[in-house]
Design a protein around this motif. Structure first.
Motif, PDB file in Angstrom:
ATOM      1  N   ALA A  89       0.837  -1.206   0.000  1.00 54.06           N
ATOM      2  CA  ALA A  89       0.000   0.000   0.000  1.00 54.06           C
ATOM      3  C   ALA A  89       0.867   1.249   0.000  1.00 54.06           C
ATOM      4  N   GLU A  90       1.879   1.287   0.853  1.00 54.52           N
ATOM      5  CA  GLU A  90       2.764   2.460   0.894  1.00 54.52           C
ATOM      6  C   GLU A  90       3.550   2.605  -0.404  1.00 54.52           C
ATOM      7  N   GLN A  91       4.026   1.491  -0.932  1.00 50.31           N
ATOM      8  CA  GLN A  91       4.816   1.548  -2.164  1.00 50.31           C
ATOM      9  C   GLN A  91       3.964   2.002  -3.343  1.00 50.31           C
ATOM     10  N   THR A  92       2.727   1.568  -3.379  1.00 50.43           N
ATOM     11  CA  THR A  92       1.819   2.006  -4.442  1.00 50.43           C
ATOM     12  C   THR A  92       1.505   3.496  -4.301  1.00 50.43           C
ATOM     13  N   ALA A  93       1.295   3.941  -3.078  1.00 46.10           N
ATOM     14  CA  ALA A  93       1.037   5.368  -2.851  1.00 46.10           C
ATOM     15  C   ALA A  93       2.223   6.213  -3.306  1.00 46.10           C
ATOM     16  N   ALA A  94       3.427   5.746  -3.032  1.00 45.24           N
ATOM     17  CA  ALA A  94       4.620   6.482  -3.458  1.00 45.24           C
ATOM     18  C   ALA A  94       4.697   6.550  -4.985  1.00 45.24           C
ATOM     19  N   ALA A  95       4.366   5.452  -5.656  1.00 45.76           N
ATOM     20  CA  ALA A  95       4.392   5.436  -7.118  1.00 45.76           C
ATOM     21  C   ALA A  95       3.348   6.382  -7.693  1.00 45.76           C
ATOM     22  N   LEU A  96       2.162   6.424  -7.098  1.00 48.18           N
ATOM     23  CA  LEU A  96       1.124   7.347  -7.558  1.00 48.18           C
ATOM     24  C   LEU A  96       1.572   8.792  -7.404  1.00 48.18           C
ATOM     25  N   SER A  97       2.248   9.068  -6.310  1.00 49.25           N
ATOM     26  CA  SER A  97       2.732  10.428  -6.076  1.00 49.25           C
ATOM     27  C   SER A  97       3.826  10.799  -7.063  1.00 49.25           C
ATOM     28  N   ASP A  98       4.783   9.900  -7.242  1.00 48.30           N
ATOM     29  CA  ASP A  98       5.935  10.192  -8.105  1.00 48.30           C
ATOM     30  C   ASP A  98       5.538  10.278  -9.575  1.00 48.30           C
ATOM     31  N   ASP A  99       4.678   9.385 -10.016  1.00 50.18           N
ATOM     32  CA  ASP A  99       4.396   9.266 -11.451  1.00 50.18           C
ATOM     33  C   ASP A  99       3.153  10.015 -11.906  1.00 50.18           C
ATOM     34  N   TYR A 100       2.211  10.256 -10.973  1.00 53.76           N
ATOM     35  CA  TYR A 100       0.938  10.855 -11.387  1.00 53.76           C
ATOM     36  C   TYR A 100       0.536  12.055 -10.539  1.00 53.76           C
TER      37      TYR A 100
END
Length: 729
Positions: free
Chosen positions: A617-628
């Protein structure tokens, strides 16, 4: 042979096998990797393609075959790992079974079947144990998909007699046309302590007809042997099978005893005597678990060995041992060797041998968090006489070490392989005012399903359950823990906690075992899912938790906290979800243990990661922040017993998607409850009904599939979850 006490050997007898050639090749002369495909037919094992080949051997070649099998097992254990101790003890018995009986017409059912490696070697699968490139070809248990000689997939204990009764019943009803000859159940290595084994014995005696029960008595369970039946069994051994009471006779069963359970010739004679018998009979064989392993060798020795690193003077590869004297109530085996160095004799480390490649690696999650729990409970023993740790026979694998057991004394109970009894026993302790903690593997707890409902939950028993190896793992198909949430979270009255850190895990344990009458004590049973690989890896590397870095606010520890200081975020300052009012304050009493924790507030997307899926969940949230550029709300639900409606309601305004992540069976699992919540609480303003996406495992059995591959299969990766989220916008 063993002396009258059953605790050693007479020096005059070294388990010699009749016909063994003087100066025959010893174990250390046999290379650890020999396969038929190598074109080397100088070794007997490489020429065994079926039981017919065993029958074709000259009598004096059987001992040589046993030596080669034993050497292969030892080399295989060092390179691959596995249930080596139980198989070493069953070498001669398995060779004798296939010498005498005609598999597959004669049906041989191996209980647990972790002692079936030798059976597999003799039924066309020897190459899978001799060639490292083929180690993955076979499972650790019998499997009809592999061979017609395997009757069932069996990884749990005690069922072989019942299964054999069923085979024999059909044979007797259908007559010669059934195609079934002798029916043989092989049970032992602790399995006889299972209640279902006694149910099978009871049925066998009543049913009658040909049924041969081979009881492999190696004086052990997984650790020690526990239970009142072991005294009479010891007296049977000491008396050569003549002592009374004889528990098998008490069931009305015929009985034969074979002291030389590692003498292939003696076993062949015993099995020939009962072949085609017209009534049920128990053949009690006295074997040595781990037979053939020196136990003196060191890791350094092993590095310089050019072949299988053992050598013995005994022509059988089995020599006397004095490691068989259990006098303490917890049956310590006095074996200080690690799991990587199995020891001949009654040594727990012989049960499961890790490969040499695992030497020096840190503890796996089961041992790591198991040791942590025991370290937290032990200081309480002196002041809490009713605090008892109960293990149904698998202590070491779950971090309940020899040293802990010895210090715990009466505060530790091994019930043997008896999960149903262990849970009911714990309920009895709880009713008397004690504090029981039952600890074993998730897949084993399935065997106590009725006791969880009746004795534990229906009776509101204050039982704490430590659920090890829950969730997805690379386990075989008999030991998968992917179904534990669907089981435990749907039992009325039970609370299932899924901590995502060592701190939460210990806090959960302290709450679950709080003395009766404490202000925050739970009113009924509590199941704690012990954190798995994803959590432990993240604790060892905080970069895998990019949102919190593993640093989260403390939970409230007292119900006296002012409402303004506590929230459904678990003690974090009142988390305000964008566009909504603050999440409501916690309820009084123990309710705070069930409130979800909001670790990051955001908008558009809320990601709820249950237990081992929380780092994702945290890793996905970080990816959403960084990429989108999306700041997602990240939630740790901490439990899967109930939904936190306050949190779910707060997500309506400003969140188009709610994502649930779980590393267990999706169908009937936890995430679907979140979906059902929004479906059943639909509001008129369509913009306030977020779409829910559930990620989890399919309803299937998996067999030795790596955790990484399973995560890919089920869409439980950052890339797959992120792609699904963004595709919906």
């Amino acid at each position: 042979m063993r002396n009258a006490s059953g605790n050693g050997f007479d020096s005059s007898d070294s388990f010699a096998v009749s016909g063994a050639a003087e100066g025959a090749v010893r174990l250390h002369d046999i290379p650890p990797s020999i396969t038929p495909s190598h074109g080397d037919d100088s070794h007997l094992l490489s020429r065994i393609a079926s039981p017919a080949d065993v029958k074709a051997l000259a009598p004096d070649e059987l001992a040589e075959l046993c030596r080669e099998i034993r050497a292969t097992l030892l080399a295989y254990g060092h390179q691959h790992g596995g249930h080596i101790g139980s198989n070493l003890g069953m070498v001669e018995a398995t060779v004798a079974l296939h010498r005498v009986f005609d598999s597959p017409r004669d049906r041989i059912v191996f209980d647990v079947s972790h002692q079936s490696y030798v059976h597999k070697m003799l039924t066309g699968r020897a190459g899978a144990y001799m060639d490292p490139n083929r180690f993955g070809e076979v499972t650790g248990f019998t499997n009809p998909d592999e061979s017609e000689h395997d009757q069932f997939v069996l990884g749990h204990t005690g069922t072989s007699i019942s299964l054999a009764c069923g085979l024999a019943k059909t044979r007797d009803m259908e007559g010669p046309g059934s195609g079934i000859g002798n029916v043989v159940a092989v049970i032992g290595d602790g399995s006889l302590s299972s209640g279902v084994a006694f149910e099978g014995l009871n049925n066998a005696a009543e049913q009658g007809g040909n049924l041969i029960i081979v009881f492999n008595d190696n004086e052990m369970s997984i650790a020690g042997d526990f239970g009142g039946m072991y005294g009479p069994l010891a007296r049977l051994r000491a008396s050569g099978g003549t002592a009374q009471p004889n528990l098998f006779n008490a069931f009305g069963l015929d009985y034969r005893y074979v002291e030389a359970g590692n003498d292939v010739s003696a076993l062949v004679a015993a099995f020939e005597e009962v072949r085609d018998i017209d009534h049920p009979v128990v053949v009690h064989i006295h074997t040595l678990k781990g037979a053939g392993y020196d136990g003196e060798e060191t890791h350094a020795d092993r590095q310089t060995a050019s072949a299988s690193p053992v050598s013995f003077d005994s022509p059988t590869g089995v020599h006397p041992t004095d490691n068989v004297n259990h006098s303490e109530p917890w049956h310590s085996d006095h074996c200080n060797l690690s799991d990587h160095e199995p020891h001949e004799g009654q040594c727990e480390a012989s049960h499961w041998q890790n490969p040499d490649a695992a030497i020096g690696k840190p503890d796996d999650p089961r041992k790591h968090y198991g040791k942590m729990a025991m370290a937290a409970l032990e200081p309480r023993f002196a002041a809490e006489p009713g605090l008892v740790v109960i293990s149904p026979a698998t202590p070491g694998s779950n971090g309940i070490t020899h040293e802990f057991r010895e210090r715990a004394g009466a505060h530790y109970v091994d019930t043997g392989i008896t999960e149903s009894h262990a849970v009911a026993y714990a309920a009895g302790i709880a009713r008397a005012g004690g504090t029981p903690v039952v600890a074993t593997t998730a897949s084993f707890f399935q065997r106590a399903y009725d006791q969880f409902f009746q004795e534990m939950s229906l009776n509101r028993s204050r039982v704490t359950v430590l659920d090890f190896l829950g969730g997805l793992s690379g386990s075989d198909n008999t030991h998968s823990g992917a179904y534990d949430v669907t089981m435990f979270s749907n039992i009325p009255g039970a609370t299932m906690l899924v901590p995502t850190s060592a701190r939460d895990y210990l806090a959960d344990l302290a709450w679950a075992t709080a003395p009766a009458g404490s202000a925050d004590a739970p009113a009924g049973p509590v199941v704690i899912r012990v954190p798995g690989e994803a959590i432990l890896t993240a604790e060892r590397d905080a970069t895998l938790l990019p949102v919190t870095g593993g640093q989260i606010a403390d939970r409230p520890q007292s119900t006296s906290l002012p409402a303004s200081a506590s929230s459904a975020s678990g003690g974090i300052s009142a988390a305000t979800v964008r566009g909504t009012v603050s999440v409501t304050a916690q309820h009084a009493g123990a309710r705070h243990m069930l409130d979800w924790r909001v670790n990051q507030t955001g908008s558009q997307v809320a990601i709820i990661g249950l237990g081992n899926a929380y780092p994702l969940a945290e890793q996905t949230a970080a990816a959403l922040s960084d990429d989108y550029g999306i700041t997602a709300t990240v939630i740790d639900p901490r439990q899967c017993t109930s939904l936190d409606s306050d949190v779910l309601e707060s997500l309506r305004d400003g969140h188009q998607q709610v994502i649930t992540l779980e590393d267990g069976q999706l169908e009937g699992g936890w995430g679907e409850k979140v979906t059902a919540y929004y479906a059943n609480h639909h509001v008129s303003d369509g913009s306030c009904n977020p779409r829910v996406l559930n990620f989890g495992a399919a309803k299937e059995f998996t067999d030795r599939v790596s955790l990484g591959e399973l995560n890919e299969r089920y869409g439980l990766t950052v890339e797959q979850v992120t792609e699904a989220i963004t595709r919906c916008f």
